[in-house]
Design an enzyme around this catalytic site. Structure first.
Site, PDB file in Angstrom:
ATOM      1  N   THR A  47       0.770  -1.215  -0.019  1.00  0.00           N
ATOM      2  CA  THR A  47      -0.021   0.061   0.006  1.00  0.00           C
ATOM      3  C   THR A  47       0.892   1.177   0.021  1.00  0.00           C
ATOM      4  OG1 THR A  47      -1.642  -1.412   1.086  1.00  0.00           O
ATOM      5  CG2 THR A  47      -1.642   1.288   1.625  1.00  0.00           C
ATOM      6  N   ILE A  70     -13.045  -5.029   1.285  1.00  0.00           N
ATOM      7  CA  ILE A  70     -12.443  -3.461   1.749  1.00  0.00           C
ATOM      8  C   ILE A  70     -11.710  -3.758   3.064  1.00  0.00           C
ATOM      9  CG2 ILE A  70     -13.030  -1.616   2.636  1.00  0.00           C
ATOM     10  CD1 ILE A  70     -15.854  -1.737   1.093  1.00  0.00           C
ATOM     11  N   GLY A  71     -10.390  -3.176   2.631  1.00  0.00           N
ATOM     12  CA  GLY A  71      -9.403  -3.245   3.910  1.00  0.00           C
ATOM     13  C   GLY A  71      -9.241  -1.863   4.568  1.00  0.00           C
ATOM     14  N   THR A  88      -0.130   0.855   7.073  1.00  0.00           N
ATOM     15  CA  THR A  88      -0.130  -0.104   5.793  1.00  0.00           C
ATOM     16  C   THR A  88       0.451  -1.485   6.506  1.00  0.00           C
ATOM     17  OG1 THR A  88       1.368  -1.031   4.036  1.00  0.00           O
ATOM     18  CG2 THR A  88       2.334   0.427   5.640  1.00  0.00           C
ATOM     19  N   GLY A  89      -0.020  -2.705   6.018  1.00  0.00           N
ATOM     20  CA  GLY A  89       0.156  -3.928   6.529  1.00  0.00           C
ATOM     21  C   GLY A  89      -1.109  -4.918   6.503  1.00  0.00           C
ATOM     22  N   GLU A  90      -1.266  -5.484   7.611  1.00  0.00           N
ATOM     23  CA  GLU A  90      -2.504  -6.332   7.540  1.00  0.00           C
ATOM     24  C   GLU A  90      -3.542  -5.685   7.984  1.00  0.00           C
ATOM     25  OE1 GLU A  90      -3.925 -10.271  10.476  1.00  0.00           O
ATOM     26  OE2 GLU A  90      -1.718  -9.690  10.384  1.00  0.00           O
ATOM     27  N   GLY A  91      -4.562  -5.584   6.870  1.00  0.00           N
ATOM     28  CA  GLY A  91      -5.445  -4.651   6.977  1.00  0.00           C
ATOM     29  C   GLY A  91      -6.513  -4.918   8.039  1.00  0.00           C
TER      30      GLY A  91
END
Length: 328
Positions: A198, A227-228, A248-251
């Site tokens: 992202t 959807i994140g 950013t990362g594991e949504g």
């Protein structure tokens, strides 16, 4: 006020065997975006204009996972999402499910400024884009040959890929099965690979105004309609009179922890400094999740924290500090 400051990111979590050539390409792009933002800040553009300008540049370049070069859904299409927030009055705009809008971050800003709403998605967002006359392209514009190959590998591995540009050799044993110590889990489902890309930008201008923007294509082989955190205000993006944050990362973990808002909250309610707040949130609010974030304060500070192995990132401040990096 301590002057202007800017930070950009291209995702947290990196393939340890990422080729040196791609590392240099990533750092070059981050440096270019910093230069773009610095020039705008020196021209006295407000923070909200600068974050949009920088993220548009990141969306146009296919290197990271936003705009052109976005990850593909399970159906081989692109569904993009983005959000933007202006700190002084906490105005915000967000979009999801975009398939034709060339620069999702600019549509998110139009939602903020030209609609009575804060968030539009899928067909409604696309119709709003047409009404506003923003540039649109065929969905194929966003799809690269590299991503088509990674989607094929993801389907063969029966897995969602976080780092969809990881070499194919790393996919040989990927599958969704019983979890083990080498696998991360998302909502209880084991995930074999992790390194989203992202993009985001946070800025404080010379007037002490903070802003934040985040944009992404999501996860490779994600379910259609997923959807994140990136378009969710308070999760992936947040800005107020104290700070601006982009995650950013594991949504799913970022959503559960309302990560971006929590940075501002602990600054306000616990009296923590920017770096203390960033450290606290990543250490205490992610549970078993993996993520990173960048932040600026109204005092001209920049901060970064991640609990992954690396994060594509860059910083610059008015006093001459500049840094571009990937690894811890």
């Amino acid at each position: 006020m301590g002057g202007w400051a800017i930070a950009v990111h291209g995702g947290a979590g990196v393939d340890p065997n990422l080729p040196q050539e791609r590392q240099e390409e990533a750092k070059k792009l981050l440096a270019r975006c910093l230069d773009l933002g610095i020039s705008a800040l020196r021209s006295n553009l407000p923070a909200i204009d600068v974050v949009e300008l920088v993220v548009r540049d990141l969306e146009t370049d296919p290197l990271f996972n936003s705009g052109r070069g976005s990850a593909l859904t399970e159906n081989g299409t692109v569904e993009m999402e983005a959000s933007i927030m202006d700190g002084p009055k906490r105005r915000c705009g967000a979009v999801s499910g975009l398939t034709t809008v060339k620069n999702p971050i600019s549509l998110a800003r139009l939602v903020m400024e030209k609609s009575p709403h804060s968030y539009l998605a899928f067909s409604g967002a696309e119709e709003f884009a047409r009404q506003q006359g923003v540039e649109t392209v065929d969905n194929g514009y966003f799809i690269t040959e590299e991503n088509l190959g990674m989607l094929k590998l993801a389907k063969e591995a029966n897995s969602i890929l976080f780092d969809y540009r990881i070499p194919a050799v790393g996919l040989e044993s990927c599958s969704v099965g019983p979890p083990d110590d080498n696998l991360l889990a998302m909502n209880g489902l084991p995930i074999s690979l992790y390194a989203p890309e992202t993009v985001g930008c946070v800025v404080v201008d010379s007037q002490g105004r903070c802003a934040a923007a985040t944009s992404t294509g999501g996860l490779m082989n994600k379910m259609t309609g997923r959807i994140g955190d990136s378009p969710l205000i308070g999760a992936g993006t947040y800005a107020c009179d104290l700070c601006g944050v982009s995650c950013t990362g594991e949504g799913e973990a970022i959503i559960r922890g309302t990560l971006a808002r929590d940075v501002a909250a602990v600054m306000e309610y616990k009296g923590l400094s920017l770096q203390e707040a960033v450290d606290f949130v990543v250490n205490e609010r992610l549970d078993d999740g993996r993520a990173g974030l960048i932040a600026v304060s109204r005092d001209g500070e920049v901060a970064c924290r991640f609990n992954t192995n690396a994060m594509f990132r860059g910083f610059a401040t008015e006093d001459g500090f500049t840094e571009v990096g990937i690894w811890d």
